[in-house]
Scaffold this motif. Structure first.
Motif, PDB file in Angstrom:
ATOM      1  N   ARG A  92       4.216  -3.160  -1.546  1.00 57.80           N
ATOM      2  CA  ARG A  92       3.072  -2.355  -1.968  1.00 57.80           C
ATOM      3  C   ARG A  92       1.834  -3.210  -1.781  1.00 57.80           C
ATOM      4  O   ARG A  92       1.787  -4.359  -2.222  1.00 57.80           O
ATOM      5  N   GLN A 100       0.701   2.634  -1.652  1.00 60.30           N
ATOM      6  CA  GLN A 100       2.014   3.240  -1.868  1.00 60.30           C
ATOM      7  C   GLN A 100       3.099   2.322  -1.319  1.00 60.30           C
ATOM      8  O   GLN A 100       2.897   1.655  -0.295  1.00 60.30           O
ATOM      9  N   PRO A 101       4.265   2.280  -1.959  1.00 60.87           N
ATOM     10  CA  PRO A 101       5.365   1.463  -1.435  1.00 60.87           C
ATOM     11  C   PRO A 101       5.787   1.947  -0.050  1.00 60.87           C
ATOM     12  O   PRO A 101       5.836   3.156   0.203  1.00 60.87           O
TER      13      PRO A 101
END
Length: 126
Positions: A92, A100-101
């Protein structure tokens, strides 16, 4: 007397969403991130570098926190959409408030700087 309300339709997108809902598929944002699957091999360790869960590293594209290390080739290939993948790192971007991951499969180079070490997986006892 009941009144019917016409719902707006986005065409094929709504059709796909209704079909997914009828099959019980989860929305993409409801997925759970996978955890460490196995201990990486020596060859993979040189490519992965010190990117263990909890580590923070920086390079020219951003500053990343490692959320998970995937060493199962099948899972890594699925995440990276690349059949040749042997591992993947879910990170991230900590410099972006909306980071966002996402999965990455880039090898560790001298362009990467470790800011905070993570915890390596436990090796099997002999």
């Amino acid at each position: 007397m009941t009144r019917q309300v016409v719902q707006p339709s986005a065409g094929i997108i709504d059709d796909i969403e209704r079909e997914d809902a009828s099959k019980g598929y989860e929305p993409e944002d409801a997925r759970v991130l996978p955890r460490i699957v196995s201990v990486p091999t020596v060859a993979d360790e040189t490519e992965i570098g010190p990117r263990y869960p909890g580590a923070i590293y920086q390079n020219v594209t951003g500053r990343y926190e490692v959320l998970a290390l995937i060493t199962d080739p099948a899972e890594a290939a699925r995440l990276l959409r690349r059949d040749s993948a042997r591992w993947a790192v879910i990170v991230r971007d900590t410099l972006r408030p909306d980071g966002q991951p996402h999965a990455v499969g880039m090898v560790w180079t001298n362009e990467d700087y470790l800011l905070r070490p993570g915890r390596p997986p436990y090796a099997a006892a002999a």
